[in-house]
Design an enzyme around this catalytic site. Structure first.
Site, PDB file in Angstrom:
ATOM      1  N   ASP A 181      37.337  29.524  45.493  1.00 48.17           N
ATOM      2  CA  ASP A 181      36.044  29.277  44.865  1.00 48.17           C
ATOM      3  C   ASP A 181      34.993  29.354  46.028  1.00 48.17           C
ATOM      4  O   ASP A 181      34.809  28.155  46.822  1.00 48.17           O
ATOM      5  CB  ASP A 181      36.055  27.808  44.156  1.00 48.17           C
ATOM      6  CG  ASP A 181      34.760  27.462  43.650  1.00 48.17           C
ATOM      7  OD1 ASP A 181      34.006  28.323  43.470  1.00 48.17           O
ATOM      8  OD2 ASP A 181      34.513  26.305  43.462  1.00 48.17           O
TER       9      ASP A 181
ATOM     10  N   ASP B 188      28.601  32.216  43.878  1.00 45.10           N
ATOM     11  CA  ASP B 188      29.684  31.522  43.507  1.00 45.10           C
ATOM     12  C   ASP B 188      30.570  32.124  42.617  1.00 45.10           C
ATOM     13  O   ASP B 188      30.211  32.845  41.842  1.00 45.10           O
ATOM     14  CB  ASP B 188      28.829  30.263  42.424  1.00 45.10           C
ATOM     15  CG  ASP B 188      29.788  29.313  42.152  1.00 45.10           C
ATOM     16  OD1 ASP B 188      30.884  29.039  42.715  1.00 45.10           O
ATOM     17  OD2 ASP B 188      29.494  28.480  41.178  1.00 45.10           O
TER      18      ASP B 188
END
Ligand SMILES: *[C@@H]1O[C@H](CO)[C@@H](O)[C@H](O)[C@H]1NC(C)=O
Ligand SMILES: *[C@@H]1O[C@H](CO)[C@@H](O)[C@H](O)[C@H]1NC(C)=O
Ligand SMILES: *[C@@H]1O[C@H](CO)[C@@H](O)[C@H](O)[C@H]1NC(C)=O
Ligand SMILES: *[C@@H]1O[C@H](CO)[C@@H](O)[C@H](O)[C@H]1NC(C)=O
Ligand SMILES: *[C@@H]1O[C@H](CO)[C@@H](O)[C@H](O)[C@H]1NC(C)=O
Length: 503
Positions: free
Chosen positions: A285, A85
């Site tokens: 992201d 992430d």
């Protein structure tokens, strides 16, 4: 340990190509293979910032998927598979005794039992507390222990232990250390600790706080993150460096870059799409499956491709046949002559379920399979470019100079030429800076495009244009009314399990 390393826990063919790589890789980089997996409820792991400078983005909970890598923590090592992430900054793992690991499917990607590690030390009792924008969270202690990625070992990494969590797998947050959950919770910059990329530098594994991400094709199950270097064989053309934007208080928290142009290109024509929001701050992201753009821009994109918003699914959907469309979108960053990333339709049309797809029950697409569209709408900045965008790009994140370099990905490349960052704070190798970043603030007029590309977004089996009205059925206006009469009637029963109930 210094030098090239790779995960030993890979499938045979991949391991072979890795060995080939190992011989040519220089020191100062750590390569980690990541695998695409479908998991229930893995929509949007962007860290929710407490008392934030950013508004909380509300996302639907229907997106799925993510990139995972296998690592080891503790002594002796316990194997855990964690989601990569870039939108958060803590490494955390569910504790084996957490209730989420002891019910239903449990934590089948691995959990951590601290009582079985000889090197486990609690360093922040009850101080680990992270919430993501999709509403999921994890809480417990901060601890230090040995952490192994590939063959590289970080001797004393600070991590979170999810004693109380509703997520059945852990995450590897590789964002800015200032974005660690503890900094937001304590409102104190000094509570920051060296997170994974920083610890890798401290341990001499890599030279600077930087890494490159290659997610590869939607149809490919695996991609790569390369800490401390770039792989010049994983992209086409040249890498272009663009600036990351700080938050209003001057700190760099997340990978916000300026999206300054979007074109729809197809055999029938090219359209420059417009938005009141240009230049659009977008977060790159990897922890978010889909991409989220401003309402006006998302609606223009939907018109181009013949996607429609389903209020029942709370999601823009599209006939699955559009996967074969010859059209694509060209995303332009950082002002005139900045990097362009082309995203093809086969990267933007996603199966809703691993089982048999639901079908349109009425409207012009009646009888066709329903797929999820990779670009969704959002009402508030910062907007997100998630995996549906990132797969088409090779992205280098430089957390010291606050720059990102972008190039078009080379899908399925099996070659490798790894170049390490020379030293701490060296700029991204082989990359030139975007020439007109000062012009980013220019705002083009938001007029309605001609949608000349739209007929060319029909599926590849037709000859582009002939089935214009049948395939998209789009009115000239940005079809909100159209969406509600489309008539997908279904209940989103169990995502990922393939169970849909058609009403
Ligand atoms: C491990 O890291 C913690 C927190 O940063 C620190 O307090 C501790 O001294 C370190 N231990 C070793 C053995 O380096
Ligand atoms: C990449 O490989 C996958 C899996 O083999 C394949 O389905 C896909 O079409 C390939 N993509 C490209 C762009 O060649
Ligand atoms: C559309 O854009 C493509 C790629 O930039 C270009 O090759 C093509 O000539 C353009 N077509 C038109 C009609 O402008
Ligand atoms: C997305 O657009 C649809 C249709 O216009 C709207 O109903 C929905 O509220 C929007 N979602 C968000 C998050 O803005
Ligand atoms: C699509 O519909 C428009 C308006 O009804 C019509 O003028 C046009 O000829 C149609 N195009 C095709 C390809 O059928």
């Amino acid at each position: 340990m210094k030098g090239y390393t790779s995960s030993a826990l890979l499938l045979g063919p991949v391991l072979l190509s890795q060995l080939a790589l190992a011989q040519q890789a220089p020191s100062g980089v750590v390569q980690w293979d990541i695998q695409k997996r479908t998991v229930p409820n893995a929509p949007n792991r962007l860290l929710r910032r407490a008392g934030s400078t950013y508004p909380v983005i509300l996302q639907n909970a229907q997106a799925r998927g993510g990139y995972f890598a296998t690592c080891e923590m503790g002594t002796p090592g316990q194997k855990v598979t964690l989601q990569l992430d870039t939108g958060s900054s803590d490494v955390w793992v569910p504790e084996s005794s957490a209730s989420v690991c002891n019910q239903g499917a449990g934590c089948d990607l691995g959990s951590f039992d601290p009582s079985k590690s000889q090197t486990y030390t609690v360093v922040g009792e009850g101080e680990f507390d992270i919430s993501y924008v999709d509403g999921s969270s994890s809480k417990g202690d901060y601890f230090t222990d040995v952490f192994k990625i590939g063959g590289a070992t970080v001797t004393n990494l600070t991590m979170g232990l999810g004693a109380k969590t509703d997520i059945a797998y852990g995450l590897v947050g590789v964002g800015y250390a200032i974005n660690e959950a503890i900094v937001g919770n304590s409102h104190s910059l000094s509570s920051q600790y060296p997170n994974l990329p920083v610890s890798m530098v401290d341990d001499g594994l890599i030279n600077t706080i930087a890494y490159s991400l290659w997610l590869n094709d939607l149809d490919s199950s695996q991609g790569q993150i390369l800490f401390g270097g770039i792989d010049t064989k994983k992209y086409k053309g040249d890498l272009t460096r663009i600036r990351i934007y700080p938050s209003s208080n001057g700190y760099y928290f997340s990978f916000i870059v300026a999206l300054t142009e979007l074109q729809a290109i197809s055999p029938s024509g090219n359209d420059t799409l417009t938005s009141e929001e240009f230049p659009i701050p977008v977060v790159l992201d990897s922890g978010t499956t889909l991409s989220y753009l401003p309402q006006d821009l998302a609606e223009q994109i939907w018109v181009e491709v013949g996607a429609e918003y389903s209020s029942r699914l709370e999601l823009a959907v599209i006939p699955c046949s559009k996967k074969t469309s010859k059209g694509y979108f060209s995303f332009g960053f950082a002002g005139p002559d900045g990097p362009l990333i082309n995203v093809r339709m086969d990267e933007l049309v996603l199966d809703l379920t691993s089982g048999s797809p639901p079908k349109y029950t009425s409207g012009p697409n009646k009888g066709q399979d329903v797929c999820e569209f990779g670009i969704q709408n959002s009402t508030a900045a910062p907007y997100l470019l998630g995996d549906t965008f990132l797969r088409s790009a090779y992205v280098v994140y430089d957390l010291v100079n606050n720059e990102i370099a972008l190039a078009e990905t080379d899908f399925n490349s099996t070659e490798s030429n790894i170049v390490a960052f020379a030293s701490m704070s060296a700029t991204i190798p082989s990359a030139t800076q975007a020439p007109n970043q000062a012009a980013v603030t220019n705002r083009p007029a938001a007029t309605s495009p001609a949608f000349s590309a739209s007929t060319g977004f029909s599926d590849g089996s037709s000859n582009g244009g002939e089935d214009e009205n049948a395939s998209s059925g789009m009115p000239s206006a940005l079809g909100v009314a159209q969406m509600s009469v489309m008539g997908i009637a279904m209940v989103f029963a169990m995502i990922g399990s393939g169970v849909f109930v058609l009403l």
